[in-house]
Design a protein around this motif. Sequence first.
Motif, PDB file in Angstrom:
ATOM      1  N   HIS A  10       4.301   2.303 -10.709  1.00 23.38           N
ATOM      2  CA  HIS A  10       3.086   3.015 -11.116  1.00 23.38           C
ATOM      3  C   HIS A  10       2.735   2.715 -12.575  1.00 23.38           C
ATOM      4  O   HIS A  10       1.540   2.587 -12.914  1.00 23.38           O
ATOM      5  CB  HIS A  10       3.268   4.519 -10.930  1.00 23.38           C
ATOM      6  N   ILE A  13       0.837  -1.205   0.000  1.00 23.85           N
ATOM      7  CA  ILE A  13       0.000   0.000   0.000  1.00 23.85           C
ATOM      8  C   ILE A  13       0.870   1.252   0.000  1.00 23.85           C
ATOM      9  O   ILE A  13       0.637   2.201  -0.768  1.00 23.85           O
ATOM     10  CB  ILE A  13      -0.949   0.004   1.218  1.00 23.85           C
ATOM     11  N   THR A  14       1.889   1.260   0.836  1.00 20.99           N
ATOM     12  CA  THR A  14       2.787   2.409   0.911  1.00 20.99           C
ATOM     13  C   THR A  14       3.533   2.597  -0.401  1.00 20.99           C
ATOM     14  O   THR A  14       3.713   3.730  -0.874  1.00 20.99           O
ATOM     15  CB  THR A  14       3.791   2.232   2.066  1.00 20.99           C
ATOM     16  N   ILE A  19       5.201  10.355   4.399  1.00 20.18           N
ATOM     17  CA  ILE A  19       5.638   9.032   4.845  1.00 20.18           C
ATOM     18  C   ILE A  19       7.073   9.130   5.365  1.00 20.18           C
ATOM     19  O   ILE A  19       7.901   9.861   4.807  1.00 20.18           O
ATOM     20  CB  ILE A  19       5.542   8.011   3.686  1.00 20.18           C
ATOM     21  N   SER A  41       2.508   1.836  -3.370  1.00 19.14           N
ATOM     22  CA  SER A  41       1.569   2.397  -4.340  1.00 19.14           C
ATOM     23  C   SER A  41       1.335   3.881  -4.090  1.00 19.14           C
ATOM     24  O   SER A  41       1.232   4.676  -5.039  1.00 19.14           O
ATOM     25  CB  SER A  41       0.245   1.628  -4.307  1.00 19.14           C
ATOM     26  N   GLN A  42       1.245   4.266  -2.831  1.00 20.92           N
ATOM     27  CA  GLN A  42       1.071   5.680  -2.493  1.00 20.92           C
ATOM     28  C   GLN A  42       2.276   6.502  -2.936  1.00 20.92           C
ATOM     29  O   GLN A  42       2.139   7.568  -3.553  1.00 20.92           O
ATOM     30  CB  GLN A  42       0.860   5.835  -0.985  1.00 20.92           C
ATOM     31  N   LEU A  43       3.452   6.016  -2.620  1.00 18.87           N
ATOM     32  CA  LEU A  43       4.677   6.702  -3.024  1.00 18.87           C
ATOM     33  C   LEU A  43       4.797   6.764  -4.542  1.00 18.87           C
ATOM     34  O   LEU A  43       5.221   7.787  -5.102  1.00 18.87           O
ATOM     35  CB  LEU A  43       5.891   5.977  -2.438  1.00 18.87           C
ATOM     36  N   ALA A  69       4.350  12.604   0.235  1.00 22.56           N
ATOM     37  CA  ALA A  69       3.368  11.590   0.596  1.00 22.56           C
ATOM     38  C   ALA A  69       3.141  11.501   2.095  1.00 22.56           C
ATOM     39  O   ALA A  69       2.333  10.684   2.553  1.00 22.56           O
ATOM     40  CB  ALA A  69       3.812  10.231   0.059  1.00 22.56           C
ATOM     41  N   ALA A  77       2.417   6.789  -6.833  1.00 24.73           N
ATOM     42  CA  ALA A  77       1.488   7.759  -7.405  1.00 24.73           C
ATOM     43  C   ALA A  77       2.027   9.183  -7.247  1.00 24.73           C
ATOM     44  O   ALA A  77       1.950  10.007  -8.171  1.00 24.73           O
ATOM     45  CB  ALA A  77       0.120   7.623  -6.749  1.00 24.73           C
ATOM     46  N   VAL A  78       2.581   9.474  -6.084  1.00 23.23           N
ATOM     47  CA  VAL A  78       3.138  10.799  -5.823  1.00 23.23           C
ATOM     48  C   VAL A  78       4.349  11.057  -6.718  1.00 23.23           C
ATOM     49  O   VAL A  78       4.486  12.130  -7.322  1.00 23.23           O
ATOM     50  CB  VAL A  78       3.531  10.942  -4.336  1.00 23.23           C
TER      51      VAL A  78
END
Length: 226
Positions: free
Chosen positions: A61, A10-11, A42, A13-15, A40, A17-18
């Motif tokens: 991504h 999950i992390t 994080i 994917s978040q990173l 992000a 996208a950013v």
Amino acid sequence: MHDADQDTTITMSQLAAVAFDMLADKPLEQISLDDVADAANIDHDYAAICAGTVSALILHHLSMLDNKAMSETFDDLKDAGDVSIREKILEAILHRFEVYNPYKKAVASLAKSALRIPPFGLELLARRVAVTRRLLLLCGDNPKGWQGEARIHGVVGVMVASARVWHKDESPDLSMTMKEIDRRLEQAEDWGCSLGVFGRGASRQKSDTANSADADMSPDKSADHD
């Protein structure tokens, strides 16, 4: 305490996208992992554990976008009825451009970085070939042997050449891009027929021979990763 693989994924994917969004404003070489982590919100150390490098985030991504395009095309084609392989390939390529359409600036930036960073450029090319293999399988062509490899690289050439028009296409339905894909597929058919790359697993009829060799295999200077 972080919860193993799921939390890491999950992390990541978040990173990713950013990081991909940041490409619209600066080249890959100027984006640090700490910059991405800050954007992000994080922890730096945890971002490093999850991602390793910014390049890994970008590739992650791209994989997510390609998986989205493949999944949606699969849903569209499974109820399409009696549609030729050529039409399916055209639809699959067009939909991939539709998925990438919000990220044109990022894609253009990424293509330039790929030329400046040869190892990363080669990784992008390898991934594009792998995605194209999946695309042909999705559309009903089983690209085996040298003929199949030629068809894969032909469709890669179609996407590379069509991307140049896509970058300039501001129409809401990407009509210019669709026309260019159709034109390039026709060129590919002609080359494929002359080179004999339509073996078992691909139709020999021209209406079904879009999965063929295309002469335009120059590096994509303004295209997707794809």
